[in-house]
Design an enzyme around this catalytic site. Structure first.
Site, PDB file in Angstrom:
ATOM      1  N   SER A   2      29.399   4.211  14.271  1.00  0.00           N
ATOM      2  CA  SER A   2      29.591   3.380  15.467  1.00  0.00           C
ATOM      3  C   SER A   2      30.616   2.279  15.250  1.00  0.00           C
ATOM      4  CB  SER A   2      28.269   2.717  15.861  1.00  0.00           C
ATOM      5  OG  SER A   2      27.360   3.691  16.264  1.00  0.00           O
ATOM      6  N   HIS A   8      31.606  10.498  18.292  1.00  0.00           N
ATOM      7  CA  HIS A   8      30.574   9.457  18.425  1.00  0.00           C
ATOM      8  C   HIS A   8      29.678   9.709  19.633  1.00  0.00           C
ATOM      9  CE1 HIS A   8      29.335   5.187  19.542  1.00  0.00           C
ATOM     10  NE2 HIS A   8      28.794   5.387  18.359  1.00  0.00           N
ATOM     11  N   GLU A  54      32.527  10.377  22.392  1.00  0.00           N
ATOM     12  CA  GLU A  54      33.841   9.751  22.219  1.00  0.00           C
ATOM     13  C   GLU A  54      34.472  10.379  20.973  1.00  0.00           C
ATOM     14  OE1 GLU A  54      33.923   5.433  23.884  1.00  0.00           O
ATOM     15  OE2 GLU A  54      32.113   5.574  22.684  1.00  0.00           O
ATOM     16  N   ASN A  65      31.868   0.510  23.712  1.00  0.00           N
ATOM     17  CA  ASN A  65      31.527  -0.810  23.163  1.00  0.00           C
ATOM     18  C   ASN A  65      32.662  -1.820  23.274  1.00  0.00           C
ATOM     19  OD1 ASN A  65      28.846  -0.386  22.684  1.00  0.00           O
ATOM     20  ND2 ASN A  65      29.204   0.506  20.674  1.00  0.00           N
TER      21      ASN A  65
HETATM   22  N1  LIG Z   1      21.099   4.681  16.212  1.00  0.00           N
HETATM   23  C1  LIG Z   1      22.024   4.696  17.166  1.00  0.00           C
HETATM   24  O1  LIG Z   1      21.771   4.320  18.317  1.00  0.00           O
HETATM   25  C2  LIG Z   1      23.418   5.230  16.872  1.00  0.00           C
HETATM   26  C3  LIG Z   1      24.249   5.585  17.952  1.00  0.00           C
HETATM   27  C4  LIG Z   1      25.511   6.116  17.691  1.00  0.00           C
HETATM   28  C5  LIG Z   1      25.944   6.265  16.381  1.00  0.00           C
HETATM   29  N2  LIG Z   1      25.132   5.898  15.337  1.00  0.00           N
HETATM   30  C6  LIG Z   1      25.655   6.087  13.971  1.00  0.00           C
HETATM   31  O2  LIG Z   1      25.026   7.206  13.362  1.00  0.00           O
HETATM   32  C7  LIG Z   1      24.892   6.994  11.960  1.00  0.00           C
HETATM   33  C8  LIG Z   1      23.438   7.122  11.577  1.00  0.00           C
HETATM   34  O3  LIG Z   1      22.680   6.188  12.310  1.00  0.00           O
HETATM   35  P1  LIG Z   1      21.119   6.394  12.560  1.00  0.00           P
HETATM   36  O4  LIG Z   1      20.717   5.317  13.512  1.00  0.00           O
HETATM   37  O5  LIG Z   1      20.829   7.805  12.891  1.00  0.00           O
HETATM   38  O6  LIG Z   1      20.563   6.055  11.085  1.00  0.00           O
HETATM   39  P2  LIG Z   1      19.124   6.355  10.435  1.00  0.00           P
HETATM   40  O7  LIG Z   1      18.900   5.285   9.465  1.00  0.00           O
HETATM   41  O8  LIG Z   1      18.114   6.608  11.509  1.00  0.00           O
HETATM   42  O9  LIG Z   1      19.355   7.732   9.660  1.00  0.00           O
HETATM   43  C9  LIG Z   1      20.154   7.868   8.526  1.00  0.00           C
HETATM   44  C10 LIG Z   1      19.744   9.147   7.779  1.00  0.00           C
HETATM   45  O10 LIG Z   1      20.678   9.383   6.739  1.00  0.00           O
HETATM   46  C11 LIG Z   1      19.975   9.772   5.574  1.00  0.00           C
HETATM   47  N3  LIG Z   1      20.816   9.499   4.400  1.00  0.00           N
HETATM   48  C12 LIG Z   1      20.928   8.381   3.655  1.00  0.00           C
HETATM   49  N4  LIG Z   1      21.848   8.550   2.683  1.00  0.00           N
HETATM   50  C13 LIG Z   1      22.317   9.810   2.813  1.00  0.00           C
HETATM   51  C14 LIG Z   1      23.278  10.572   2.106  1.00  0.00           C
HETATM   52  N5  LIG Z   1      23.943  10.081   1.086  1.00  0.00           N
HETATM   53  N6  LIG Z   1      23.471  11.844   2.521  1.00  0.00           N
HETATM   54  C15 LIG Z   1      22.806  12.357   3.569  1.00  0.00           C
HETATM   55  N7  LIG Z   1      21.900  11.672   4.287  1.00  0.00           N
HETATM   56  C16 LIG Z   1      21.667  10.413   3.912  1.00  0.00           C
HETATM   57  C17 LIG Z   1      18.688   8.988   5.615  1.00  0.00           C
HETATM   58  O11 LIG Z   1      17.692   9.605   4.806  1.00  0.00           O
HETATM   59  C18 LIG Z   1      18.366   9.054   7.124  1.00  0.00           C
HETATM   60  O12 LIG Z   1      17.628  10.218   7.448  1.00  0.00           O
HETATM   61  C19 LIG Z   1      25.517   5.617  11.674  1.00  0.00           C
HETATM   62  O13 LIG Z   1      26.844   5.785  11.262  1.00  0.00           O
HETATM   63  C20 LIG Z   1      25.463   4.927  13.036  1.00  0.00           C
HETATM   64  O14 LIG Z   1      26.508   3.981  13.190  1.00  0.00           O
HETATM   65  C21 LIG Z   1      23.874   5.405  15.561  1.00  0.00           C
END
Ligand SMILES: NC(=O)c1ccc[n+]([C@@H]2O[C@H](COP(=O)([O-])OP(=O)(O)OC[C@H]3O[C@@H](n4cnc5c(N)ncnc54)[C@H](O)[C@@H]3O)[C@@H](O)[C@H]2O)c1
Length: 298
Positions: free
Chosen positions: A120, A141, A153, A192
């Site tokens: 993000s 994204h 995006e 954003n």
């Molecule tokens: N949560 C949101 O609303 C949202 C929206 C859009 C984009 N994002 C982006 O998506 C990405 C993940 O966010 P999230 O909210 O799903 O996070 P999260 O913390 O819910 O999930 C992250 C996952 O990655 C795993 N992980 C950790 N290290 C790892 C590795 N080395 N290899 C593989 N897996 C690994 C963890 O075990 C976990 O299951 C981020 O870059 C975030 O910016 C999040």
């Protein structure tokens, strides 16, 4: 678009959603995470998604089961990406974790595999070299609750191949997203870049005591015809995320207005458990927040 085999790396909030949505639209998907425990959590998360697809989209029991059956779970990276046309990375928003991941992924993935980051806040150019294949790397994204909030995006970095950009856009459409191309790198993408300044401005009006929450929202709703004002939006985003953004700005700039605002969000909302719709109260109380009252705009 020749993609048929997809791997999602990171099976947290967003990774689970991207994996399930892709499977729901007919793709074979491998879900990769660091260990079996993380994958068990992903299975629980995806089980819950089945219910949401039935409720929100009217999907049949058969359709949600079929989608689940197209998922494979794997904690060995080289096995997880064997034969993958596209790897979508949704691992933690931490530069070191992502850099190490791309170093490893670049070594074990087949030459044809395209990599996309769901980050993000971090720009793809930051990881392009680590992938070892900058021309086959870009950002894709998604928004939270991907099956309803279906924006994708798609953002190049200066070294991304145009054909890869087109293919990833077509893949996004194939999984039911509206593809939104960004031809240059832009922190915050389109959404954003628009939303954060709006929300910050609304919060500053509140902390400067210019007007109250309801007056600010009413002004926006009547003035633009929008169904929600900035504080109703903030309740959905979550006050913790709002605090993190404002606090980072306060720390980076030393700006007194932002410091005061960060303090307000912490003491009046976060410390009192008012985190937004997730906890039933933020700037409004849920269900039936006052902005949904037919008389609110009178
Ligand atoms: N949560 C949101 O609303 C949202 C929206 C859009 C984009 N994002 C982006 O998506 C990405 C993940 O966010 P999230 O909210 O799903 O996070 P999260 O913390 O819910 O999930 C992250 C996952 O990655 C795993 N992980 C950790 N290290 C790892 C590795 N080395 N290899 C593989 N897996 C690994 C963890 O075990 C976990 O299951 C981020 O870059 C975030 O910016 C999040």
């Amino acid at each position: 678009m020749n993609f048929s085999t997809i791997t999602i790396a990171g099976s947290g909030v967003l990774g689970s959603q991207i994996a399930y949505q892709s499977a729901f639209k007919g793709f074979d998907v491998t879900v990769y995470d660091i260990n079996d425990e993380a994958l068990e959590k992903a299975k629980e998360r995806i089980e819950k998604l089945k219910g949401r697809y039935q409720e929100d989209l009217g999907a049949s029991e058969q359709a949600v089961q079929d989608a689940y059956s197209r998922l494979t779970f794997q904690s060995d990276l080289s096995k997880a990406v064997q034969g993958a046309d596209l790897v979508i990375e949704a691992i933690p928003e931490v530069v070191k974790i992502k850099t190490e991941f791309y170093n490893e992924l670049g070594k074990v993935a087949p030459e044809k595999t395209v990599f996309a980051t769901n980050s993000s806040t971090l720009l793809p150019s930051q990881f392009a070299e680590a992938t070892g294949r900058p021309e086959k790397f870009l950002a894709l994204h998604f928004a939270n609750e991907i099956w309803i909030n279906n924006t994708a995006e798609i953002m190049k970095h200066p070294g991304t191949d145009n054909n890869v950009f087109e293919e990833v856009s077509q893949f996004a459409e194939a999984i039911g997203m509206v593809a939104l191309p960004l031809h240059k790198e832009q922190p915050g993408y389109i959404l954003n870049s628009l939303l954060v300044p709006l929300l910050n401005s609304a919060e500053l009006l509140l902390s400067k005591e210019v007007a109250d929450v309801e007056t600010i929202d009413k002004t926006w709703m009547i003035g633009t015809g929008a169904p929600k004002g900035p504080f109703a939006m903030l309740d959905v985003v979550g006050i913790t995320t709002a605090y993190n953004i404002v606090n980072a700005k306060a720390v980076a700039t030393g700006n007194e207005e932002f410091k005061k605002l960060a303090n307000l969000l912490k003491t009046e909302y976060i410390d009192k458990g008012k985190l937004g719709t997730a906890t039933g109260e933020g700037f409004y109380k849920y269900p039936n927040p006052s902005f949904e009252d037919p008389d609110f705009l009178k």
